[in-house]
Design an enzyme around this catalytic site. Structure first.
Site, mmCIF file in Angstrom:
data_model
loop_
_atom_site.group_PDB
_atom_site.id
_atom_site.type_symbol
_atom_site.label_atom_id
_atom_site.label_comp_id
_atom_site.label_asym_id
_atom_site.label_seq_id
_atom_site.Cartn_x
_atom_site.Cartn_y
_atom_site.Cartn_z
ATOM 1 N N HIS A 63 0.819 -1.090 0.055
ATOM 2 C CA HIS A 63 -0.093 0.216 0.027
ATOM 3 C C HIS A 63 0.748 1.418 0.058
ATOM 4 O O HIS A 63 0.306 2.362 -0.426
ATOM 5 C CB HIS A 63 -0.945 0.042 0.967
ATOM 6 N N GLY A 64 1.953 1.156 0.440
ATOM 7 C CA GLY A 64 2.851 2.228 0.493
ATOM 8 C C GLY A 64 4.182 2.076 1.325
ATOM 9 O O GLY A 64 4.079 1.381 2.362
#
Length: 210
Positions: A63-64
């Site tokens: 996701h990051g």
């Protein structure tokens, strides 16, 4: 034909069930290409715990590349381990309490996911627990209720099979004519969503940091 990606996850009574219902295509990918090659659950308990930690750590980083995402993944890894080793059977006996438990866990998880850094995440969690000096009910509370009450109602309805069941009954009554109605409704939803985004003062793309 697109695969089903969500299966009413907010009806879940455990985090294990929630992640079987939420973002199902992503979960299947990590299961097939990471979890199973690592050994899955066909190994010792220590190795299984390591496998879960690795999968969810990578899920967070997917996701990051920020620490709050990594911590978000490990947060759910820990919960899944606790349910598997101890809490799962107890949750099955108390479905109402289990549902409340899932909702609270998810809310905290979303705060951690959405925060720009860990300091902000802990600040919001503290405030949600009543340690931020904010009253439970304020003018802002009523403002947001008035502003988003219809969106909240639609969200609650959409989180259950209610809309699906209603649409199915309409299709049965209208037959082939329901295809035209479905297109009209979809276009209407797109227009309403676009108008809602344009009307907002600041609406960054959800994945702009990823």
């Amino acid at each position: 034909e697109l695969p089903q990606n969500f299966d009413y996850p907010y009806l879940s009574t455990s985090m294990t069930e929630f992640w079987r219902r939420w973002h199902m295509t992503l979960g299947s990918w990590f299961k097939e290409y990471v979890y199973i090659p690592l050994g899955g659950n066909r190994c010792s308990v220590k190795r299984w715990i390591l496998n879960i930690a690795i999968v969810w750590f990578l899920t967070g980083l997917w996701h990051g590349a920020q620490w709050n995402f990594a911590l978000w993944g490990l947060y759910f890894a820990l919960l899944l381990m606790v349910e598997k080793l101890w809490l799962g059977k107890r949750l099955d006996k108390h479905p109402v309490i289990s549902h409340v438990y899932v909702c609270l866990i998810i809310i905290v998880g979303f705060v951690l996911f959405n925060a720009t850094d860990l300091e902000e995440a802990f600040y919001y969690v503290k405030s949600m627990a009543g340690m931020g000096g904010y009253p439970l009910v304020s003018q802002e509370f009523f403002y947001y209720i008035r502003s988003y009450v219809f969106l909240l109602i639609f969200g609650l309805a959409g989180a259950t099979p209610l809309v699906f069941v209603a649409a199915k009954k309409v299709k049965e009554k209208l037959g082939n004519k329901s295809m035209f109605l479905e297109v009209v409704i979809m276009i209407g939803i797109i227009l309403l969503s676009t108008a809602y985004l344009v009307d907002g003062s600041f609406n960054p793309f959800l994945y702009f940091r990823f």
